[in-house]
Design a protein around this motif. Structure first.
Motif, PDB file in Angstrom:
ATOM      1  N   GLU A   1      -4.819   3.900  -7.785  1.00  0.00           N
ATOM      2  CA  GLU A   1      -4.243   3.488  -6.626  1.00  0.00           C
ATOM      3  C   GLU A   1      -4.965   2.196  -6.178  1.00  0.00           C
ATOM      4  O   GLU A   1      -6.150   2.045  -6.190  1.00  0.00           O
TER       5      GLU A   1
ATOM      6  N   HIS B   1      -9.078   2.264  -5.428  1.00  0.00           N
ATOM      7  CA  HIS B   1      -9.266   3.194  -4.953  1.00  0.00           C
ATOM      8  C   HIS B   1     -10.666   3.992  -5.672  1.00  0.00           C
ATOM      9  O   HIS B   1     -10.546   3.810  -7.018  1.00  0.00           O
TER      10      HIS B   1
ATOM     11  N   LYS C   1       0.804  -1.230   0.123  1.00  0.00           N
ATOM     12  CA  LYS C   1      -0.059   0.042   0.125  1.00  0.00           C
ATOM     13  C   LYS C   1       0.714   1.147   0.133  1.00  0.00           C
ATOM     14  O   LYS C   1       1.703   1.372   1.155  1.00  0.00           O
ATOM     15  N   PRO C   2       0.733   2.130  -0.973  1.00  0.00           N
ATOM     16  CA  PRO C   2      -0.162   2.026  -2.016  1.00  0.00           C
ATOM     17  C   PRO C   2       0.544   1.254  -3.283  1.00  0.00           C
ATOM     18  O   PRO C   2       1.924   1.297  -3.364  1.00  0.00           O
TER      19      PRO C   2
ATOM     20  N   ILE D   1      -4.690  -1.230  -3.120  1.00  0.00           N
ATOM     21  CA  ILE D   1      -4.205  -1.801  -1.945  1.00  0.00           C
ATOM     22  C   ILE D   1      -4.007  -3.513  -2.110  1.00  0.00           C
ATOM     23  O   ILE D   1      -4.996  -4.023  -2.450  1.00  0.00           O
TER      24      ILE D   1
END
Length: 379
Positions: A213, A182, A154-155, A215
């Motif tokens: 983005e 995101h 992350k990220p 995770i």
């Protein structure tokens, strides 16, 4: 090769011995840097195999295939550029065990100093205080690393628009625990469903734009590195009746000193692709099992009358078609070939140092489910 933390060589003067007529095998560092990545499967025989001594494939009893969760590394020299206080940094990690660690010192000054380890993490080793410790000396470390590692990233920024996320690493992606993307215009992330992997990349259910983005919660696997060449029909060893019987198409194979292959083990080089054509039939779960795996690319899928383009590969050997199709299809695909290690090997040593070991291997398409093997290990 496990995850590499330090990119420079272990010795600034590059004293590794290169290949020569007397020392034909390349050094460990050369294999790790320039060799081809490969999956190494240990072949565990059934009891009948151990009793008879027969080779793989000569009995109906199934074999088991396993991957070592830890791997011993070649003894590594740590220099002062990789030392901070009482912390020493190895080239590879994450470390699972330190077998031995000592400071190299001339006999005239009392000889080597063995150091006690207080803790370790990733590629960092913290030693207990020792009055004889001098960071300007060289240190020899004998250690083991984990081959599977759960990583939380992350990220992670998508670099190219599309459905594929590529990690900047030599590791293989073997399990996806979760992927969050995101949500544009907010500070929130959404959990994505039906995310897949083909070992080298993460495949999203829908395309995303570059710069998005994410995770990532994934498990990665560190393959080994090998060097090899194919034995062609002009090789004089093919007519040699003594020793191991080789055939054209077998491999001359060299691996680092820490890789202890044994007879019947399976190696899957990850850059080489063979092309195969076969008729496949829909299974009970709606997917089409493919004979040879791991499948890395699909070039074409046909029925008697049309070609299909909306498909996915699951578990490295199953084809899932996202449109109406007949129950029998023709597929043209690329897969990583598998090679079985032959019984004999060649070892060598020079300058008081064991050199990488040389083996021979033979093309072998033993049926195995690579996805299931990874799943069993990671339970």
């Amino acid at each position: 090769m496990p995850r590499q933390f330090i990119n420079s060589g272990s010795n600034p003067f590059q004293t590794e011995l290169g290949p020569s007529a007397f020392n034909p095998n390349p050094p460990d560092d050369l294999i790790n840097r320039q060799g081809e990545r490969a999956i190494w499967l240990r072949a565990l025989p059934p009891p009948s195999k151990m009793q008879t001594g027969r080779m793989l494939g000569e009995e109906d009893e199934p074999w088991m295939y396993r991957i070592d969760r830890v791997r011993r590394m070649p003894q590594e020299t740590i220099i002062n550029q990789h030392i901070e206080g009482l912390d020493l940094f190895t080239k590879f990690g994450p470390i699972s065990k330190v077998r031995d660690l000592y400071m190299f010192r001339n006999e005239d000054y009392g000889g080597n100093v063995h150091l006690e380890v207080e803790k370790f993490s990733d590629n960092r080793i913290t030693i207990k205080p020792n009055p004889e410790f001098v960071p300007d000396y060289e240190f020899q470390c004998d250690y083991e690393v984990e081959t599977f590692e759960r990583r939380f990233i992350k990220p992670f920024i998508q670099t190219k628009a599309g459905r594929n996320l590529f990690l900047d690493t030599d590791e293989l992606i073997v399990k996806i625990h979760s992927v969050h993307r995101h949500i544009s215009g907010t500070e929130q992330f959404e959990l994505l469903a039906d995310v897949k992997t083909d070992l080298t990349k993460i495949i999203l259910p829908q395309a995303s734009e570059a710069g998005r983005e994410f995770i990532l919660d994934i498990t990665t696997f560190s393959p080994i590195s090998i060097g090899y060449r194919t034995i062609d029909a002009r090789d004089k060893r093919l007519s040699d009746k003594s020793g191991l019987s080789l055939v054209a198409g077998d491999l001359d194979l060299v691996v680092p000193t820490n890789i202890n292959l044994s007879k019947d083990d399976i190696l899957i080089p990850l850059n080489s692709l063979n092309t195969e054509k076969e008729w496949i039939q829909r299974g009970e779960d709606g997917r089409f099992p493919i004979k040879l795996s791991p499948v890395r690319e699909v070039y074409a899928i046909y029925s008697d009358t049309e070609e299909f383009h909306d498909f996915e590969i699951e578990d490295f050997r199953f084809l899932k078609i996202n449109e109406q199709t007949p129950d029998n299809l023709m597929i043209v695909y690329g897969y990583n070939p598998r090679f079985r290690v032959l019984p004999e090997s060649t070892i060598s040593a020079i300058a008081r140092k064991v050199q990488p070991r040389k083996y021979n291997a033979r093309l072998d398409q033993t049926s195995l489910d690579l996805g299931n093997i990874f799943e069993e290990i990671l339970k």
